[in-house]
Design an enzyme around this catalytic site. Structure first.
Site, PDB file in Angstrom:
ATOM      1  N   VAL A   1       0.816  -1.302   0.080  1.00 26.73           N
ATOM      2  CA  VAL A   1      -0.068   0.107  -0.085  1.00 26.73           C
ATOM      3  C   VAL A   1       0.783   1.308   0.023  1.00 26.73           C
ATOM      4  O   VAL A   1       1.625   1.431   0.899  1.00 26.73           O
ATOM      5  CB  VAL A   1      -0.914  -0.126   1.168  1.00 26.73           C
ATOM      6  CG1 VAL A   1      -1.770   1.222   1.108  1.00 26.73           C
ATOM      7  CG2 VAL A   1      -1.948  -1.456   1.376  1.00 26.73           C
TER       8      VAL A   1
ATOM      9  N   ASP B   1     -14.435  -8.110   8.280  1.00 24.69           N
ATOM     10  CA  ASP B   1     -13.075  -7.923   8.839  1.00 24.69           C
ATOM     11  C   ASP B   1     -13.340  -6.386   9.469  1.00 24.69           C
ATOM     12  O   ASP B   1     -12.548  -5.550   9.551  1.00 24.69           O
ATOM     13  CB  ASP B   1     -12.069  -7.876   7.976  1.00 24.69           C
ATOM     14  CG  ASP B   1     -10.720  -7.849   8.831  1.00 24.69           C
ATOM     15  OD1 ASP B   1     -10.522  -8.108  10.078  1.00 24.69           O
ATOM     16  OD2 ASP B   1      -9.650  -7.546   7.911  1.00 24.69           O
TER      17      ASP B   1
END
Length: 421
Positions: free
Chosen positions: A164, A273
């Site tokens: 990321v 999640d």
């Protein structure tokens, strides 16, 4: 060797206050304050290689801190720089990151834990020796990574299947977070991580809701696939929990998360999640759910995670998810119940020495109890955290009604307490 930290700021009291926090967080550190109005903008004979971290104010008398940042970045061995920005000034934050700041710290009161974390991450980034092997290859890839039409600002993190980055889209100068999946195979394994990665884009990009992350773009080229998504300047919920949340703020956050879940559930998407790290804030205070990498379509014939696999975070995982059983919307509501308890108390309800032990506690330990001053929230929490899905609130829409009703009751009680009526 003890780390050397330089604070460049023209406010004596702020230098002393920040220095005390740094000394408490890093007792062996050598912290030096520098007033640029009494000397040069940089200390005489400044050599970046002699410092491990620099805090730099956004305004130094009549000098713009960004100009000083540019001077620092010209140093052949510039240490990480944390830019001290005005409170809530997103433009200043983005300008600093574009100019090469490692991170930013809002100028003004800030919780000790936040200062420790920001400084610790910066010190660790500067201390790391060049790794070897696969880790070294990934680190070099992070530094060399290029994406057409974007400018790399800094890596944000690396996992087993994706990296990321914070990048600037050159056409609009918009800051974006780019999630990159490397080594795209010739044939997509339908249970593989790449399919989950691409499914994340397909699921979330179709949802237009203020409390769901905005996905801007998907690209597949050569040996990588990427998603460009919204950048959040306000940080994640875990940081706010660490500082302590008043009840009214916790309820407002619950309203926004419930609205987000209602939106994704409406189109058949389960998050799976839900946790504080996946609840991000914009600079205007609004929040959005992120990271749908383990999401699934509720009615899909085959689960994206593959049969028998468990995805998610044990601290926030419903009993049925922890046991690898089928899940529905009520599993997300359970996870939100765990987040709700943590917002109210600052603690996780179920902890243990291993992930498996935590999962077992979710299934068998008694429901957590709130302190007496929060007893009004207990009935809603109990219905979110019921062990059996059939005993839970049936939907996010119903939860939203319950939370809004709870907020109304608490406001009415506060009014009665104030007026004595």
């Amino acid at each position: 060797m003890p780390p050397r930290v330089l604070i460049i700021d023209d406010h004596r009291d702020y230098r002393a206050w920040l220095g005390q926090h740094l000394a408490a967080a890093f007792p062996d550190a050598h912290v030096v304050g520098h007033n640029p109005l009494e000397d040069n903008l940089l200390p005489a004979g400044f050599d970046g290689s002699e410092w491990d971290l620099v805090f730099l104010d956004h305004q130094l008398g009549e000098e713009d801190g960004l100009d000083v940042l540019a001077q620092l970045k010209e140093q052949p061995a510039c240490p990480p720089v944390i830019f001290l920005t005005p409170q809530g000034d997103r433009a200043a934050i983005e300008a600093a990151l574009r100019a090469g700041a490692h991170d930013y710290l809002p100028k003004g009161p800030a919780p000790h834990e936040h200062i420790r974390r920001v400084a610790g991450e910066a010190l660790n980034s500067g201390r790391k020796a060049a790794p070897s092997g696969r880790a070294g290859q990934r680190a070099r890839e992070d530094q060399d990574f290029k994406l057409k039409g974007h400018r790399l600002l800094k890596p944000l993190g690396t996992g087993s299947t994706a990296s990321v980055y914070l990048m600037e889209r050159q056409s609009s100068e918009r800051l974006v977070v780019v999630k990159v999946f490397r080594q795209v195979p010739d044939e997509v394994d339908r249970f593989g991580p790449l399919q989950r990665f691409l499914q994340e884009y397909e699921l979330v990009s179709a949802i237009r809701h203020p409390n769901v992350v905005h996905i801007y773009d998907l690209g597949i080229a050569d040996d990588l696939a990427y998603i460009a998504m919204e950048y959040f300047a306000g940080g994640q919920l875990g940081e706010r929990i660490g500082r302590g949340l008043p009840l009214d703020q916790a309820l407002e956050i619950m309203v926004q998360i419930a609205q987000a879940l209602a939106a994704i559930h409406k189109v058949g998407v389960l998050h799976r999640d839900l946790k504080p790290a996946n609840i991000m804030f914009r600079d205007d205070g609004s929040l959005a759910l992120i990271d749908f990498g383990v999401a699934k379509l509720r009615d899909a014939a085959i689960e994206l995670s593959g049969l028998g696999e468990i995805f998610g975070t044990p601290y926030y995982m419903s009993p049925e998810q922890g046991e690898g059983m089928p899940v529905d919307e009520r599993s997300d509501l359970y996870s939100l119940g765990i987040v709700f308890y943590e917002m109210l108390t600052g603690q996780k309800p179920y902890v243990a020495g291993s992930p498996l032990a935590v999962i077992r506690k979710h299934a068998h330990a008694p429901l957590p109890r709130l302190p007496e001053n929060l007893a009004a929230c207990q009935p809603v929490l109990d219905r979110m955290l019921a062990k059996k899905p059939a005993d839970r609130l049936p939907s996010a829409a119903v939860l939203l009604e319950e939370v809004e009703g709870l907020g109304g009751e608490l406001m009415a009680q506060t009014l009665r307490d104030v007026t004595g009526q």
